[in-house]
Design a protein around this motif. Structure first.
Motif, PDB file in Angstrom:
ATOM      1  N   HIS A 193     -11.566  11.159   7.467  1.00 33.35           N
ATOM      2  CA  HIS A 193     -10.462  11.608   6.515  1.00 33.35           C
ATOM      3  C   HIS A 193     -10.482  10.804   5.261  1.00 33.35           C
ATOM      4  O   HIS A 193     -10.592   9.812   5.282  1.00 33.35           O
ATOM      5  CB  HIS A 193      -9.379  11.212   7.274  1.00 33.35           C
ATOM      6  N   LEU A 194     -10.475  11.521   4.139  1.00 31.26           N
ATOM      7  CA  LEU A 194     -10.470  10.959   2.810  1.00 31.26           C
ATOM      8  C   LEU A 194      -8.975  11.149   2.299  1.00 31.26           C
ATOM      9  O   LEU A 194      -8.392  12.044   2.388  1.00 31.26           O
ATOM     10  CB  LEU A 194     -11.480  11.518   1.920  1.00 31.26           C
ATOM     11  N   GLY A 195      -8.456  10.132   1.752  1.00 33.49           N
ATOM     12  CA  GLY A 195      -7.124  10.175   1.040  1.00 33.49           C
ATOM     13  C   GLY A 195      -7.121   9.399  -0.459  1.00 33.49           C
ATOM     14  O   GLY A 195      -8.056   8.496  -0.538  1.00 33.49           O
ATOM     15  N   TYR A 196      -6.225  10.005  -1.129  1.00 35.36           N
ATOM     16  CA  TYR A 196      -5.904   9.254  -2.709  1.00 35.36           C
ATOM     17  C   TYR A 196      -4.589   9.531  -2.976  1.00 35.36           C
ATOM     18  O   TYR A 196      -3.881  10.285  -2.508  1.00 35.36           O
ATOM     19  CB  TYR A 196      -6.977  10.305  -3.521  1.00 35.36           C
ATOM     20  N   ALA A 197      -4.156   8.243  -3.405  1.00 34.70           N
ATOM     21  CA  ALA A 197      -2.769   8.087  -4.037  1.00 34.70           C
ATOM     22  C   ALA A 197      -2.617   7.867  -5.482  1.00 34.70           C
ATOM     23  O   ALA A 197      -3.269   7.029  -5.927  1.00 34.70           O
ATOM     24  CB  ALA A 197      -2.127   7.307  -3.224  1.00 34.70           C
ATOM     25  N   TYR A 198      -1.813   8.282  -6.068  1.00 36.75           N
ATOM     26  CA  TYR A 198      -1.381   7.820  -7.515  1.00 36.75           C
ATOM     27  C   TYR A 198       0.065   7.407  -7.685  1.00 36.75           C
ATOM     28  O   TYR A 198       0.805   7.993  -7.209  1.00 36.75           O
ATOM     29  CB  TYR A 198      -1.769   8.731  -8.648  1.00 36.75           C
ATOM     30  N   ASP A 199       0.320   6.337  -8.063  1.00 32.38           N
ATOM     31  CA  ASP A 199       1.573   5.640  -8.304  1.00 32.38           C
ATOM     32  C   ASP A 199       2.203   5.662  -9.837  1.00 32.38           C
ATOM     33  O   ASP A 199       1.275   5.089 -10.695  1.00 32.38           O
ATOM     34  CB  ASP A 199       1.667   4.185  -7.778  1.00 32.38           C
TER      35      ASP A 199
ATOM     36  N   PHE B  23       0.917  -1.186   0.025  1.00 35.48           N
ATOM     37  CA  PHE B  23      -0.029   0.045  -0.056  1.00 35.48           C
ATOM     38  C   PHE B  23       1.073   1.241  -0.034  1.00 35.48           C
ATOM     39  O   PHE B  23       1.998   1.115   0.434  1.00 35.48           O
ATOM     40  CB  PHE B  23      -0.869  -0.013   1.262  1.00 35.48           C
ATOM     41  N   THR B  24       0.357   2.289  -0.407  1.00 31.66           N
ATOM     42  CA  THR B  24       1.258   3.502  -0.711  1.00 31.66           C
ATOM     43  C   THR B  24       0.740   4.327   0.505  1.00 31.66           C
ATOM     44  O   THR B  24       1.506   5.238   1.240  1.00 31.66           O
ATOM     45  CB  THR B  24       0.849   4.469  -1.941  1.00 31.66           C
ATOM     46  N   GLN B  25      -0.596   4.162   0.759  1.00 33.29           N
ATOM     47  CA  GLN B  25      -0.986   5.038   2.127  1.00 33.29           C
ATOM     48  C   GLN B  25      -1.030   4.347   3.201  1.00 33.29           C
ATOM     49  O   GLN B  25      -2.014   4.164   4.051  1.00 33.29           O
ATOM     50  CB  GLN B  25      -2.466   5.474   1.740  1.00 33.29           C
ATOM     51  N   TYR B  26      -0.134   3.234   3.535  1.00 34.03           N
ATOM     52  CA  TYR B  26      -0.047   2.596   4.704  1.00 34.03           C
ATOM     53  C   TYR B  26       0.102   3.307   6.004  1.00 34.03           C
ATOM     54  O   TYR B  26      -0.478   2.993   7.157  1.00 34.03           O
ATOM     55  CB  TYR B  26       1.170   1.578   4.788  1.00 34.03           C
ATOM     56  N   MET B  27       0.360   4.537   6.071  1.00 34.55           N
ATOM     57  CA  MET B  27       0.517   5.659   7.142  1.00 34.55           C
ATOM     58  C   MET B  27      -0.712   5.767   7.879  1.00 34.55           C
ATOM     59  O   MET B  27      -0.554   6.355   9.129  1.00 34.55           O
ATOM     60  CB  MET B  27       1.337   7.039   6.952  1.00 34.55           C
ATOM     61  N   TYR B  28      -1.736   5.537   7.263  1.00 34.60           N
ATOM     62  CA  TYR B  28      -3.168   5.898   7.552  1.00 34.60           C
ATOM     63  C   TYR B  28      -3.717   4.417   8.191  1.00 34.60           C
ATOM     64  O   TYR B  28      -4.823   4.581   8.864  1.00 34.60           O
ATOM     65  CB  TYR B  28      -4.040   6.122   6.754  1.00 34.60           C
ATOM     66  N   ASN B  29      -3.228   3.356   8.258  1.00 31.57           N
ATOM     67  CA  ASN B  29      -3.549   2.337   8.780  1.00 31.57           C
ATOM     68  C   ASN B  29      -2.206   1.412   9.378  1.00 31.57           C
ATOM     69  O   ASN B  29      -2.155   0.234   8.659  1.00 31.57           O
ATOM     70  CB  ASN B  29      -4.527   1.341   7.827  1.00 31.57           C
ATOM     71  N   VAL B  30      -1.626   1.904   9.958  1.00 34.23           N
ATOM     72  CA  VAL B  30      -0.306   1.158  10.353  1.00 34.23           C
ATOM     73  C   VAL B  30      -0.485  -0.175  11.169  1.00 34.23           C
ATOM     74  O   VAL B  30       0.373  -1.088  10.908  1.00 34.23           O
ATOM     75  CB  VAL B  30       0.618   2.152  11.381  1.00 34.23           C
ATOM     76  N   MET B  31      -1.652  -0.438  11.550  1.00 32.54           N
ATOM     77  CA  MET B  31      -2.130  -1.682  12.198  1.00 32.54           C
ATOM     78  C   MET B  31      -1.922  -2.717  11.038  1.00 32.54           C
ATOM     79  O   MET B  31      -1.315  -3.872  11.429  1.00 32.54           O
ATOM     80  CB  MET B  31      -3.364  -1.765  12.707  1.00 32.54           C
ATOM     81  N   SER B  32      -2.058  -2.454   9.694  1.00 30.10           N
ATOM     82  CA  SER B  32      -1.876  -3.441   8.630  1.00 30.10           C
ATOM     83  C   SER B  32      -0.323  -3.887   8.583  1.00 30.10           C
ATOM     84  O   SER B  32       0.151  -4.936   8.026  1.00 30.10           O
ATOM     85  CB  SER B  32      -2.517  -2.916   7.470  1.00 30.10           C
ATOM     86  N   VAL B  33       0.609  -2.855   8.965  1.00 29.45           N
ATOM     87  CA  VAL B  33       1.978  -3.166   8.918  1.00 29.45           C
ATOM     88  C   VAL B  33       2.681  -3.636  10.261  1.00 29.45           C
ATOM     89  O   VAL B  33       3.344  -4.602  10.346  1.00 29.45           O
ATOM     90  CB  VAL B  33       2.777  -1.755   8.398  1.00 29.45           C
ATOM     91  N   ASN B  34       2.012  -3.197  11.361  1.00 27.44           N
ATOM     92  CA  ASN B  34       2.345  -3.513  12.765  1.00 27.44           C
ATOM     93  C   ASN B  34       1.513  -3.690  13.655  1.00 27.44           C
ATOM     94  O   ASN B  34       0.788  -2.605  14.061  1.00 27.44           O
ATOM     95  CB  ASN B  34       3.509  -2.511  13.108  1.00 27.44           C
TER      96      ASN B  34
END
Length: 305
Positions: free
Chosen positions: A264-270, A29-40
């Motif tokens: 909070h709404l977020g969008y990312a483009y890679d 994920f690019t927006q992992y910082m909004y759901n750090v539980m998915s990483v740790n």
């Protein structure tokens, strides 16, 4: 005329050994910082209120059989120093699909007046399926192979050290070696241990502007280190702009908007920088986070991680 996606990936595998060595196993994920539980799992409950999160990622648009990932999670403190969370993730890649269902638990130790250490565990399972008749393959005979439908238990652990402005985390999302679909080899392969490291710090550039550089590193035995570097700016505690770079893979642009105190709404483009850039139109990722804040939490400045 579209090139069959497996044939394309095999071709690029010959052209680029890096791509072959970095065949995707765990969803990214690019927006992992909004759901750090998915990483740790040590992050679970650290925001001190109920958090409900949803994300959908469409990777490598225009490339048949490319990854599609959706995630839903919820976590909350449930008592003094204890956090509990639930996460459901569904990932599709070519003829394979995987559904993860995990429960996350954390216990937070107060190190001193400035630092907290969250120690987390996650446990659950992964439903792993391959239907060889889906999509187009490089080898037509492969559709006559037996389909795969299996369940694997998952157990992971993580440590998350954080203060008001800084965080550092180390985690292993799953200690079991299990099967996954290898898109390069068109076959079932053994998954290796993944080690995740995250770190970041928030700087106040002015009363209304915050700056957060961060790093996210993933190590898998036998493959090169995967590194994500990001820089995000928050303006007026409402609007977020950022850039990210995934080493030898992509550049990303991120945008976020705090619609209300809770939403909070977020969008990312890679934009792909590897050899795959000639065969896709980038990656889109959209996420929504809801927080049920207490009256006390509402008067605090929003934490930028």
């Amino acid at each position: 005329m579209k090139v069959p996606y497996i044939k394309m990936l095999v071709l690029l595998g010959f052209v680029s050994s890096t791509l072959q060595m970095n065949a995707q196993q765990d969803p990214q994920f690019t927006q992992y910082m909004y759901n750090v539980m998915s990483v740790n799992p040590g992050y679970t409950g650290s925001r001190e209120n109920l958090v409900v999160y949803g994300l959908h990622r469409t990777q490598w648009v225009g490339l048949d059989g490319a990854p599609q990932t959706s995630i839903f999670s919820a976590d909350s403190p449930i008592g003094k120093n204890v956090g509990l969370g639930l996460q459901v993730l569904h990932d599709e890649l070519g003829p394979s699909s995987e559904t993860y269902l995990d429960v996350n638990f954390s216990y937070t130790l107060k190190v001193d007046d400035f630092w907290n250490l969250g120690l987390g565990l996650k446990a659950g399972g992964r439903f792993f399926n391959i239907d060889w008749s889906r999509g187009i393959t490089d080898n037509p005979d492969i559709i006559f192979q037996q389909n795969v439908s299996e369940f694997f238990p998952t157990i992971g652990a993580g440590a998350y050290l954080y203060g008001e402005r800084t965080y550092v985390g180390l985690s292993v999302p799953n200690i079991f070696a299990q099967d996954h679909y290898d898109e390069i080899q068109e076959s079932v392969a053994a998954e290796r241990l993944h080690f995740f490291f995250i770190a970041g710090h928030v700087f106040d550039l002015s009363q209304k502007t915050k700056f957060k550089p961060a790093a996210y590193m993933k190590y898998v035995e036998g493959t090169p280190l995967s590194v994500d570097l990001s820089a995000n700016f928050m303006f007026n505690e409402k609007f977020v702009l950022g850039l990210a770079y995934r080493w030898n893979d992509s550049f990303s642009g991120l945008i976020g908007l705090q619609l209300t105190d809770q939403l909070h709404l977020g969008y990312a483009y890679d934009f792909t920088t590897s050899n795959l850039r000639n065969y896709n139109n980038g990656t889109h990722e959209i996420m929504l986070r809801f927080e049920l804040k207490s009256a006390e939490s509402k008067v605090k400045s929003p934490r930028f991680f």
